[in-house]
Enzyme design. Sequence first.
Site, PDB file in Angstrom:
ATOM      1  N   GLU A 115       0.810  -1.220   0.000  1.00  0.00           N
ATOM      2  CA  GLU A 115       0.000   0.000   0.000  1.00  0.00           C
ATOM      3  C   GLU A 115       0.847   1.275   0.000  1.00  0.00           C
ATOM      4  O   GLU A 115       0.787   2.088   0.927  1.00  0.00           O
ATOM      5  CB  GLU A 115      -0.972  -0.014   1.185  1.00  0.00           C
ATOM      6  N   GLU A 132      -4.735  -8.541  -0.645  1.00  0.00           N
ATOM      7  CA  GLU A 132      -5.622  -8.462   0.516  1.00  0.00           C
ATOM      8  C   GLU A 132      -7.044  -8.270   0.008  1.00  0.00           C
ATOM      9  O   GLU A 132      -7.281  -7.426  -0.859  1.00  0.00           O
ATOM     10  CB  GLU A 132      -5.265  -7.291   1.432  1.00  0.00           C
TER      11      GLU A 132
END
Length: 689
Positions: free
Chosen positions: A302, A421
């Site tokens: 991220e 994810e």
Amino acid sequence: MKRRTRTWISLAVAALAVFAAGLGILAPTAAYAAEGCKVDYKISAQWGGGFTGDVAVTNLGTAVSSWSLVWTFPNGQRVTNAWNATTTNSGDTVTAKNMSYNGSIPTNGSVSFGFNGSWSGTNGVPASFSLNGTVCTGTPTNPTTTPTGGPTTTPPPTGSVDAMETVAAMQPGWNLGNSLDSVGSDETAWGNPRITQSLIQNVANQGYNSIRIPVTWDNHQSKSAPYTVDTAYLDRVEEVVDWALDADLYVLINIHHDSWIWMADMNSNRTVVEARYESIWTALAARFRDAPPELLFESVNEPQFNNVDDTTAYALLDDLNTSFHEIVRASGGGNADRVLVLPTLHTNADQGRLDALSDTIAALDDPNIAATIHYYGFWPFSVNIAGYTKFNDEVKADLEGYFDRAYNEFVANGIPVLIGEYGLLGFDAHTGTVEQGEKLKFFEYAGYYARQKNITLQLWDNGQHFDRTAFQWKDPELYTMMKAAWTTRSGTASSDQVYVARTATVADVSLTLNLNGTTFQGLRVGTTNLVQGTDYTISGSTLTIKASRLTTLLGDRSYGVRGSVQAVFSQGAPWRISVISYDQPTMSAATGASATFAIPTQFKGDQLATMEAKYADGTPAGPQNWTSYKEFARAFSPDYTAGTVALPTAFWSEVNDGQKVTLTFHFWSGKTVTYYVTESGGNVTGSLS
């Protein structure tokens, strides 16, 4: 999956030339008839009810500009999804056709594709393959007319790395979250137990084929040049990686929460950030240089950058991804062709993010690169805010759009996609933030649609789902639904709840079935099959549970779930329907400090769906004041055991002091309760008027 027991079967099959014609298969008009071909078919993974097949086709005849490969399964197997080809099933016969990017096969050239399939009893090998209408015999049928010249390719050697095949074989995947990525002294800092080999093996035993091991390095790296990584911590990471490889899992490791701890300041502290980043990957590349290809590297989790616009952020991320690629590839050994996983900015699939990563991947010109994004659902549904309590068409469309963009940008162009994810953001507050049935619909559809787009999913689990000491699922129903979605679809219904007022006359209740390509097989209680016409009726997609059966399930009609039935379908997970006895919920007046204020509530068997908050003029009150419907488990939180609905500080911090707020509580039965609260100087008064 047991990768170390994979078998190769080389087929050079002789058959009559009428084979394809008998099947009614015609060569595409854009292709020329192949005069010879060879097919290598391998079962690269097999598990109960499912398997992965890899197919390599070598063209021994005239070059073709598009191709169609046909075979017949001998034991009723079915292809469930494919990559690098589109497939159709017609009974036992499968037709695989090229994608837009791999239609050409020159003379002596080859093309590969893979698929996941289902099987039962025996998983035999097809006896014959036909390419563009010509049976593959392993030799040219007219070698004197085989053209010469032009580009040629050879099949990849056994054991070589193929990014698309690797990522496909990683489906399904699981995250070892909030352990080695914890910010603190060690892996237990965020409340999870120390990782054990038994945990890793038990994850593999659940049917997972890959494990993502997030790692945060900040507390395990010196803060001054040369930013050395702690050897003992590297040893621990290696130990866990080895356990996972020994369990026959593909493994993905990364740089995790460092992305926001120190890397986010890259624009203002570039020299230090680059040096720290490069030091970590230099150490990892050296440590795992000779690890097997089942180990993958992800450059950063991220990625995000403070105080920059998107254009600048894209350039910063490109710098990191490029540096990561150079360090790993230059280290040699297994790292020379190890699959490297690159994220988009914020690891999301907005088109601009995808385009920027595409530019980076194109510039690197490396076939063993995969793209990664994360997906936590349509945000209002995922956290239960703004009235999005159900998995409706808007929620579904968001998922489809997200996956479609990733597919069109990457998969359709030969670049695999890993959703490293996925889950629901509301789980961070409470796994009950989204109602159970609506939650199951989300996971059923996510699994199905990912298969359609050849995208691999890795479940985010920070300890919420799989118990790391008991090795049991905290929500077995969720696991059953996810597991079914790995290979097939499951039927669902408009609801998983039937509410019957405690003092009301019991009547028939109807629900709409979402068949999802299945057929309804029956209704059961436990292992007992109920009787159609007596206990229930079915008309099209409408299931009606008869009053007599509901009466039996309700028993003494005390509050709460009194029993359940299961709708059984031709495939996939059954759908549980809870029968609930309830009355109108009630609340009582109360006072207290805003930090601890809770409304005394008699739920009377009902469950809270959402809460609205408005000022007297009708404008929204409280946090996220763009909507009157507040966020479940953040702005309000029911406690069914204690008999309260808490309104935490997060709610009061956004409420005007001294101004009355009207709260409307919406319950799943359809009932509502109106309640009034006023906060003044840190004290709250709650009343029914």
